[in-house]
Design a protein around this motif. Structure first.
Motif, PDB file in Angstrom:
ATOM      1  N   LYS A 151      14.142  -5.799  -0.822  1.00  0.00           N
ATOM      2  CA  LYS A 151      13.363  -6.245   0.327  1.00  0.00           C
ATOM      3  C   LYS A 151      13.934  -5.713   1.631  1.00  0.00           C
ATOM      4  O   LYS A 151      15.108  -5.337   1.704  1.00  0.00           O
ATOM      5  CB  LYS A 151      13.244  -7.764   0.360  1.00  0.00           C
ATOM      6  CG  LYS A 151      14.542  -8.533   0.361  1.00  0.00           C
ATOM      7  CD  LYS A 151      14.227 -10.017   0.465  1.00  0.00           C
ATOM      8  CE  LYS A 151      15.271 -10.866  -0.210  1.00  0.00           C
ATOM      9  NZ  LYS A 151      14.983 -12.290  -0.168  1.00  0.00           N
ATOM     10  N   SER A 186      11.977  -6.531   7.903  1.00  0.00           N
ATOM     11  CA  SER A 186      10.814  -6.352   8.777  1.00  0.00           C
ATOM     12  C   SER A 186       9.552  -5.939   8.021  1.00  0.00           C
ATOM     13  O   SER A 186       8.560  -5.591   8.628  1.00  0.00           O
ATOM     14  CB  SER A 186      11.139  -5.296   9.820  1.00  0.00           C
ATOM     15  OG  SER A 186      11.505  -4.092   9.177  1.00  0.00           O
ATOM     16  N   TYR A 187       9.581  -5.983   6.686  1.00  0.00           N
ATOM     17  CA  TYR A 187       8.487  -5.384   5.918  1.00  0.00           C
ATOM     18  C   TYR A 187       7.998  -6.326   4.826  1.00  0.00           C
ATOM     19  O   TYR A 187       8.767  -6.719   3.951  1.00  0.00           O
ATOM     20  CB  TYR A 187       9.025  -4.083   5.315  1.00  0.00           C
ATOM     21  CG  TYR A 187       8.151  -3.383   4.299  1.00  0.00           C
ATOM     22  CD1 TYR A 187       6.904  -2.877   4.650  1.00  0.00           C
ATOM     23  CD2 TYR A 187       8.599  -3.204   2.993  1.00  0.00           C
ATOM     24  CE1 TYR A 187       6.123  -2.225   3.715  1.00  0.00           C
ATOM     25  CE2 TYR A 187       7.831  -2.548   2.056  1.00  0.00           C
ATOM     26  CZ  TYR A 187       6.591  -2.056   2.418  1.00  0.00           C
ATOM     27  OH  TYR A 187       5.825  -1.398   1.485  1.00  0.00           O
ATOM     28  N   ILE A 188       6.733  -6.695   4.923  1.00  0.00           N
ATOM     29  CA  ILE A 188       6.114  -7.541   3.892  1.00  0.00           C
ATOM     30  C   ILE A 188       5.113  -6.662   3.146  1.00  0.00           C
ATOM     31  O   ILE A 188       4.030  -6.394   3.642  1.00  0.00           O
ATOM     32  CB  ILE A 188       5.359  -8.738   4.530  1.00  0.00           C
ATOM     33  CG1 ILE A 188       6.265  -9.546   5.461  1.00  0.00           C
ATOM     34  CG2 ILE A 188       4.729  -9.610   3.459  1.00  0.00           C
ATOM     35  CD1 ILE A 188       7.312 -10.377   4.792  1.00  0.00           C
ATOM     36  N   PRO A 189       5.478  -6.162   1.949  1.00  0.00           N
ATOM     37  CA  PRO A 189       4.578  -5.212   1.269  1.00  0.00           C
ATOM     38  C   PRO A 189       3.237  -5.818   0.888  1.00  0.00           C
ATOM     39  O   PRO A 189       2.223  -5.160   0.974  1.00  0.00           O
ATOM     40  CB  PRO A 189       5.371  -4.775   0.039  1.00  0.00           C
ATOM     41  CG  PRO A 189       6.505  -5.726  -0.101  1.00  0.00           C
ATOM     42  CD  PRO A 189       6.744  -6.353   1.226  1.00  0.00           C
ATOM     43  N   ARG A 244       0.873  -1.171   0.000  1.00  0.00           N
ATOM     44  CA  ARG A 244       0.000   0.000   0.000  1.00  0.00           C
ATOM     45  C   ARG A 244       0.906   1.215   0.000  1.00  0.00           C
ATOM     46  O   ARG A 244       1.609   1.467   0.985  1.00  0.00           O
ATOM     47  CB  ARG A 244      -0.876  -0.016   1.247  1.00  0.00           C
ATOM     48  CG  ARG A 244      -1.816   1.167   1.313  1.00  0.00           C
ATOM     49  CD  ARG A 244      -2.701   1.089   2.527  1.00  0.00           C
ATOM     50  NE  ARG A 244      -3.611   2.223   2.564  1.00  0.00           N
ATOM     51  CZ  ARG A 244      -4.605   2.339   3.425  1.00  0.00           C
ATOM     52  NH1 ARG A 244      -4.817   1.394   4.312  1.00  0.00           N
ATOM     53  NH2 ARG A 244      -5.389   3.388   3.404  1.00  0.00           N
ATOM     54  N   ASP A 263      -3.746  -4.363   2.421  1.00  0.00           N
ATOM     55  CA  ASP A 263      -3.298  -3.965   3.761  1.00  0.00           C
ATOM     56  C   ASP A 263      -4.061  -4.763   4.833  1.00  0.00           C
ATOM     57  O   ASP A 263      -5.261  -4.544   5.018  1.00  0.00           O
ATOM     58  CB  ASP A 263      -3.556  -2.453   3.925  1.00  0.00           C
ATOM     59  CG  ASP A 263      -3.205  -1.952   5.316  1.00  0.00           C
ATOM     60  OD1 ASP A 263      -2.742  -2.751   6.159  1.00  0.00           O
ATOM     61  OD2 ASP A 263      -3.393  -0.741   5.569  1.00  0.00           O
ATOM     62  N   ALA A 311      -4.327  -4.487   7.893  1.00  0.00           N
ATOM     63  CA  ALA A 311      -4.955  -3.685   8.951  1.00  0.00           C
ATOM     64  C   ALA A 311      -6.330  -3.154   8.516  1.00  0.00           C
ATOM     65  O   ALA A 311      -7.107  -2.705   9.353  1.00  0.00           O
ATOM     66  CB  ALA A 311      -4.052  -2.520   9.343  1.00  0.00           C
ATOM     67  N   GLU A 312      -6.620  -3.191   7.210  1.00  0.00           N
ATOM     68  CA  GLU A 312      -7.928  -2.731   6.747  1.00  0.00           C
ATOM     69  C   GLU A 312      -9.010  -3.802   6.905  1.00  0.00           C
ATOM     70  O   GLU A 312     -10.193  -3.492   6.872  1.00  0.00           O
ATOM     71  CB  GLU A 312      -7.863  -2.278   5.282  1.00  0.00           C
ATOM     72  CG  GLU A 312      -7.110  -0.982   5.068  1.00  0.00           C
ATOM     73  CD  GLU A 312      -7.711   0.198   5.821  1.00  0.00           C
ATOM     74  OE1 GLU A 312      -8.906   0.181   6.138  1.00  0.00           O
ATOM     75  OE2 GLU A 312      -6.954   1.149   6.119  1.00  0.00           O
ATOM     76  N   HIS A 316       0.896  -9.717   0.818  1.00  0.00           N
ATOM     77  CA  HIS A 316       0.853 -11.145   1.101  1.00  0.00           C
ATOM     78  C   HIS A 316       0.480 -11.918  -0.162  1.00  0.00           C
ATOM     79  O   HIS A 316      -0.214 -11.416  -1.036  1.00  0.00           O
ATOM     80  CB  HIS A 316      -0.149 -11.422   2.218  1.00  0.00           C
ATOM     81  CG  HIS A 316       0.341 -10.931   3.545  1.00  0.00           C
ATOM     82  ND1 HIS A 316       0.850 -11.763   4.504  1.00  0.00           N
ATOM     83  CD2 HIS A 316       0.458  -9.677   4.047  1.00  0.00           C
ATOM     84  CE1 HIS A 316       1.240 -11.050   5.556  1.00  0.00           C
ATOM     85  NE2 HIS A 316       1.008  -9.777   5.297  1.00  0.00           N
ATOM     86  N   GLN A 317       0.943 -13.141  -0.238  1.00  0.00           N
ATOM     87  CA  GLN A 317       0.554 -14.008  -1.344  1.00  0.00           C
ATOM     88  C   GLN A 317      -0.934 -14.299  -1.218  1.00  0.00           C
ATOM     89  O   GLN A 317      -1.441 -14.522  -0.122  1.00  0.00           O
ATOM     90  CB  GLN A 317       1.344 -15.322  -1.280  1.00  0.00           C
ATOM     91  CG  GLN A 317       2.821 -15.183  -1.575  1.00  0.00           C
ATOM     92  CD  GLN A 317       3.092 -14.681  -2.976  1.00  0.00           C
ATOM     93  OE1 GLN A 317       3.487 -13.542  -3.148  1.00  0.00           O
ATOM     94  NE2 GLN A 317       2.868 -15.517  -3.977  1.00  0.00           N
TER      95      GLN A 317
END
Lengths: 180, 565
Positions: B182, B185-188, B156, B307, B309-310, B190-191
């Motif tokens: 990459k 600590s950051y996964i932009p 996002r 995202d 969190a949404e 998910h599969q």
């Protein structure tokens, strides 16, 4: 229903990250009851333990936002029942109170506390336990006068048989490998 | 890449070139002067647009990012320069716009001493950036810039800020550049989970009254073709959010219009009748949902979202499909059955008919004396063959333009959605024009918003940007006035403006323009604006007290949408 939750965050050890984490609570007007940060079992990865009194839904959402912080590897939340946790408290009393009667000594024994340092003027007592226990000892000792008192934030460990840290690091490695 | 010894400032410029940056919006000042000095040697490779205010630079960068899909870049100095970026950064954060903002900072030994033009911009921008970082050592510059672009543009998207201390700009380093691929600590994103896709497909196949809601996530993921293929295969009506505008052609038979407070009647009212909501790349903003406790109560909810969190943030989902919308939609297409929902679609057509009679015709083809915003928008859209980039400010003109401007291609809508930033349009339009040099950029702005950032007319003229500005002037802060009329007993508290001669102001900046006050002048006026070679300011004086309808009153359910006062 509001209850105590323990939020655990694994993150990179970067400047400013504490601020980036706490603003997520501030923004939602969520009070932090206690906060502890130190290096985790993995070198370079910090572990935050944050205690809040909140509704579960709000805790869940703040944890979701915390995971979005670029430097955060993983965030969890647990109820008190799901974790073993401790706090540490230090009490400074006048050494005279120990000479005057054996009551302070009895309180120390009964509470499973220990004495760290004795000088002519003061004695420092240490007790680990839950907040109610360290508070109880404070109130008992305070009958004789406590010169100084300090309690730490909470440290906690899950009751899960598996260590989540290694589990989620493996999961992350898989996800990161998929990015290539 | 070969290693060369250069200053930190030059490293900044070379790093930006490595990221393919062709345009920078900015404003120089003390603490960023070394970077500007380095920039001086690269005017062939990168164009720098000197705005008249840093807020202009950041909104321009947003406009550029919106039409290109690439990160917008802006420069500002420390202290006030940096704080002037804040509104635009907050705007980009809430609207998921990739930005890389570079601010100068006082020299590192002066940090924390209240030095001249020192402000804690990393602290200030922390809640409104996806990531930010202060550089005090020139060695960090290449990696930090690589990381900044990667974070801003992946997953996002969002704004990032790099604050570079002046001494680091002077320091010499051995420069080499490697793009960031990459971060531990950051996964932009998910599969996509095939099991979730199957579960979603099953719900879709069962649904009798499904409704698809799509937002900007479709544009960000470049999933326009997949969206179209999905709705065509399933026959599901699709409604766009404000930021989803242009992700599908307006006139596509399955496009049933805009959601939200001033959206179309059909998609709002039918949300509460649908038995399945498929939300794609949208976040159930309160302007879309109205009263959440009464929202889509008859529907199962599928949420395709990048995202995590949404998910369940506002509306509880039955099936959440995490990941990139292009991939998840493509997988869904393979898993759903061909279908049609003609009777259900007809219900939307019936709603359209009601809306047309009660609202739309009066807006876009009025028979009263005064001019309406709607007719100016309709004519502009028609005369540009629905091919232009629409830039809007915030307020009545934004809602009217979003309702009546038509789109035939994606990335054609530039507006401030989440933050609702007045003053956004003029600078965003110049950024959009630079990002889409061959396209017509039509900028609708009210008399209130115009006066918040009108200094950027100077930038537009200096850079010969052929932006077409349509100033819809009702001598009011129209949307606030509308609310005062409807909800505050017509107590027009501080919403009426005594306005300047806008055309003379435009001329002062060297911008051609004219004013239109009568219907018979409107078509020709718009044509004259579009035919003019260069920027143009067309002021359309509209009815003072027109309202935007339909409207979901604040706090009401989407099914309580009203068509007239």
């Amino acid at each position: 229903m509001r209850q105590e939750f323990i939020i655990t965050i694994y993150s990179e050890n970067h400047i400013g990250l504490l601020n980036r984490i706490t603003i997520n609570f501030t923004r939602r007007k969520m009070n932090i009851e206690s906060l502890t940060v130190s290096e985790s079992a993995i070198k370079g990865i910090s572990k935050f333990t944050i205690v809040v009194r909140e509704e579960e839904d709000r805790v869940k959402k703040v944890v979701g936002q915390l995971e979005k912080v670029v430097e955060v590897l993983k965030a969890f939340y647990h109820t008190n029942d799901e974790m073993v946790f401790q706090e540490i408290a230090l009490y400074k009393v006048q050494t005279d109170t120990l000479y005057d009667s054996d009551q302070v000594e009895r309180l120390v024994r009964k509470a499973g506390a220990r004495i760290l340092e004795i000088t002519r003027e003061y004695t420092v007592i240490e007790k680990t336990g839950h907040k109610e226990e360290t508070q109880e000892l404070f109130e008992a000792l305070n009958q004789f006068g406590v010169l100084q008192f300090i309690r730490s934030g909470r440290v906690a460990i899950t009751r899960d048989p598996i260590e989540r840290l290694s589990e989620f690091l493996m999961e992350r490695d898989n996800l990161l490998n998929q990015i290539d | 890449m070969a290693i060369k010894r250069i200053t930190g400032s030059k490293a900044v410029i070379l790093s930006l070139l490595e990221e393919g940056v062709d345009t920078i919006f900015g404003y120089p000042g003390g603490a960023i002067m070394p970077i500007y000095d380095a920039l001086y040697d690269y005017d062939k490779q990168v164009s720098h647009i000197l705005t008249r205010h840093e807020q202009g630079a950041v909104h321009a960068a947003e406009g550029y990012a919106k039409v290109t899909g690439k990160a917008g870049v802006c420069f500002a100095t420390s202290g006030p320069g940096a704080t002037n970026l804040i509104t635009g950064i907050a705007d980009a954060m809430i609207d998921s716009i990739p930005l890389v903002c570079i601010t100068g900072q006082v020299a590192s030994p002066l940090l924390g001493t209240d030095a001249f033009q020192e402000s804690d911009v990393v602290g200030i921008s922390m809640p409104i950036t996806k990531w930010n970082y202060q550089i005090t050592n020139a060695d960090e510059i290449p990696d930090a810039i690589a990381k900044a672009f990667y974070i801003a543009q992946s997953g996002r998207p969002g704004p990032v800020l790099l604050d570079i201390a002046k001494d680091a700009q002077f320091q010499e380093i051995d420069f080499s550049y490697k793009k960031c691929k990459k971060i531990r600590s950051y996964i932009p994103e998910h599969q996509v989970d095939p099991f979730k896709v199957k579960a979603a497909a099953w719900l879709i196949d069962q649904a009798k009254k499904p409704l698809l809601l799509f937002g900007q996530g479709v544009i960000i993921a470049q999933a326009e073709a997949e969206l179209k293929a999905f709705v065509e295969k399933t026959g599901i009506p699709a409604a766009w959010t404000l930021l989803g505008l242009s992700a599908m052609p307006t006139d596509h038979p399955l496009n049933v219009g805009m959601l939200g407070m001033h959206g179309n009647y059909g998609p709002n009212i039918k949300t509460n009748e649908a038995d399945l909501i498929i939300a794609v790349g949208m976040r159930f903003d309160d302007r879309v949902t109205g009263k959440v406790s009464e929202y889509a109560k008859n529907a199962k909810i599928i949420h395709l979202e990048v995202d995590p969190a949404e998910i369940d943030k506002i509306i509880k989902t039955d099936v959440a499909v995490l990941g990139n919308a292009k991939k998840s939609l493509a997988m869904l297409i393979d898993n759903v059955k061909e279908n049609n929902h003609d009777a259900w679609i007809q219900e939307f057509r019936d709603c359209d008919q009601i809306e047309r009679e009660k609202v739309i015709d009066k807006d876009i083809r009025p028979d009263k004396v005064g001019l309406t915003m709607g007719e100016a928008v309709r004519i502009t859209s028609e005369k540009t063959k629905h091919n232009a980039v629409l830039v809007t400010d915030v307020g009545q003109q934004q809602m009217i333009a979003s309702r009546y401007f038509k789109f035939t291609q994606s990335k054609s809508n530039v507006t401030s959605g989440g933050l609702g930033t007045m003053g956004y349009a003029i600078p965003a339009a110049m950024g959009a024009q630079l990002g889409a040099k061959d396209r017509t950029v039509c900028c609708f702005v009210g008399d209130g918003g115009f006066q918040m950032t009108l200094q950027e007319l100077g930038t537009i003229v200096q850079n010969k940007l052929p932006v077409k500005i349509i100033l819809l002037n009702n001598n009011f802060l129209g949307m606030v006035r509308q609310w005062q009329q409807l909800f505050f007993e017509k107590r027009y508290s501080f919403t009426e403006l005594q306005n300047p001669d806008f055309i003379m102001i435009g001329k002062g900046f060297g911008m051609e323009g004219h004013q239109v006050t009568k219907r018979e002048e409107l078509e020709d006026g718009i044509q004259r604006m579009l035919d003019h070679d260069g920027p143009y300011l067309l002021e359309v004086v509209v009815e003072k007290e027109d309202n935007v309808f339909p409207m979901v009153p604040s706090g009401a359910s989407v099914s309580d949408i009203i068509l007239e006062a």
